[in-house]
Enzyme design. Structure first.
Site, mmCIF file in Angstrom:
data_model
loop_
_atom_site.group_PDB
_atom_site.id
_atom_site.type_symbol
_atom_site.label_atom_id
_atom_site.label_comp_id
_atom_site.label_asym_id
_atom_site.label_seq_id
_atom_site.Cartn_x
_atom_site.Cartn_y
_atom_site.Cartn_z
ATOM 1 N N HIS A 89 0.859 -1.195 0.000
ATOM 2 C CA HIS A 89 0.000 0.000 0.000
ATOM 3 C C HIS A 89 0.899 1.250 0.000
ATOM 4 O O HIS A 89 1.967 1.241 0.610
ATOM 5 C CB HIS A 89 -0.910 -0.019 1.234
ATOM 6 N N GLU A 151 -3.924 2.483 -7.240
ATOM 7 C CA GLU A 151 -4.331 3.391 -6.172
ATOM 8 C C GLU A 151 -3.524 4.688 -6.214
ATOM 9 O O GLU A 151 -2.477 4.791 -5.555
ATOM 10 C CB GLU A 151 -4.107 2.728 -4.816
HETATM 11 P P1 PGA Z 1 -9.811 5.692 0.398
HETATM 12 O O1 PGA Z 1 -8.591 4.681 0.653
HETATM 13 O O2 PGA Z 1 -11.004 4.895 0.042
HETATM 14 O O3 PGA Z 1 -9.939 6.421 1.712
HETATM 15 O O4 PGA Z 1 -9.392 6.614 -0.699
HETATM 16 C C1 PGA Z 1 -8.296 3.657 -0.242
HETATM 17 C C2 PGA Z 1 -7.028 2.972 0.204
HETATM 18 O O5 PGA Z 1 -6.115 3.638 0.712
HETATM 19 O O6 PGA Z 1 -6.907 1.742 0.095
#
Ligand code: PGA
Length: 230
Positions: A89, A151
């Site tokens: 992540h 992401e």
């Molecule tokens: P968010 O986070 O939905 O708050 O944008 C997604 C993530 O960090 O996996």
């Protein structure tokens, strides 16, 4: 096709919250595949009776049991019926997790029958995505089940999402890069997904979503799990 809906609870919630999540998730009809990723210490509060719901983690060590203070090994996770693990992540890459470390974690996840969900594309740059995908695939066999989640940091927790087209370009790139190395991977999108934009996100080629902020709102999260937006 069933979507993979991953709830990344991050470092939020408490005992009452997770007991409630466990209770309500066992009562609802889930048509997609749901993965709940609580902080490690709350995993024992989950007794899942719903066949479409699985437990995942937000991270794990890239090595087996041994002298490693404060770490949780993939083989320990098997005692808690962990099926998935979010790896790499951007919030972990920001504190020093390199492509090499992520690759080690992916290898150990697979060796322990844990399906990796690998986060890539924090800076949204195309060459960064290719590099991150290739770094991971070089450490594993191509017959394994693997998911990548695009992401962008700019979309995490901000409410500002890329366009459908921008997302599709990157998800296609992930699929093509993986294909070149003989892998057929699943692709997810993550970044501010919630009830008000999930229909728009469904116009992308994403096979599921990684969700953070919305996991703090149990009612809204359950609506998404039930597919109430359709
Ligand atoms: P968010 O986070 O939905 O708050 O944008 C997604 C993530 O960090 O996996």
């Amino acid at each position: 096709m069933k979507k993979l809906l991953v709830a990344n609870f991050k470092m939020n919630g408490n005992k009452d919250f997770y007991q409630k999540v466990n209770k309500v998730v066992n009562k609802i009809a889930v048509k997609d595949t749901v993965v709940l990723c609580p902080p490690f210490v709350y995993m024992p509060y989950f007794k899942i009776k719903n066949k479409n719901v699985f437990i995942g983690t937000q991270d794990m060590a890239g090595f087996e049991n041994g002298k490693s203070t404060g770490q949780i090994s993939p083989n320990m996770l098997k005692d808690f019926d962990v099926t998935y693990s979010i790896l790499g992540h951007s919030e972990r890459r920001a504190i020093g997790e390199t492509n090499e470390i992520v690759a080690q974690k992916v290898k150990h996840a697979i060796d322990n029958n844990i399906i990796p969900i690998i986060c890539v594309g924090g800076k949204t740059k195309l060459d960064e995505i290719v590099e991150q995908v290739e770094a991971v695939l070089s450490s594993v066999e191509n017959n394994n089940k693997i998911f990548f989640a695009y992401e962008p940091i700019s979309a995490i927790g901000t409410g500002i999402q890329p366009s459908v087209n921008q997302i599709n370009i990157r998800l296609k790139l992930i699929k093509e890069t993986a294909k070149k190395h003989g892998f057929d991977v699943g692709v997810l999108y993550g970044g501010s997904v919630n009830m008000s934009n999930i229909r728009e996100m469904n116009k992308t080629i994403a096979e599921g979503y990684l969700m953070g902020t919305v996991t703090k709102n149990i009612d809204e999260l359950m609506e998404i799990f039930k597919g109430d937006y359709e």
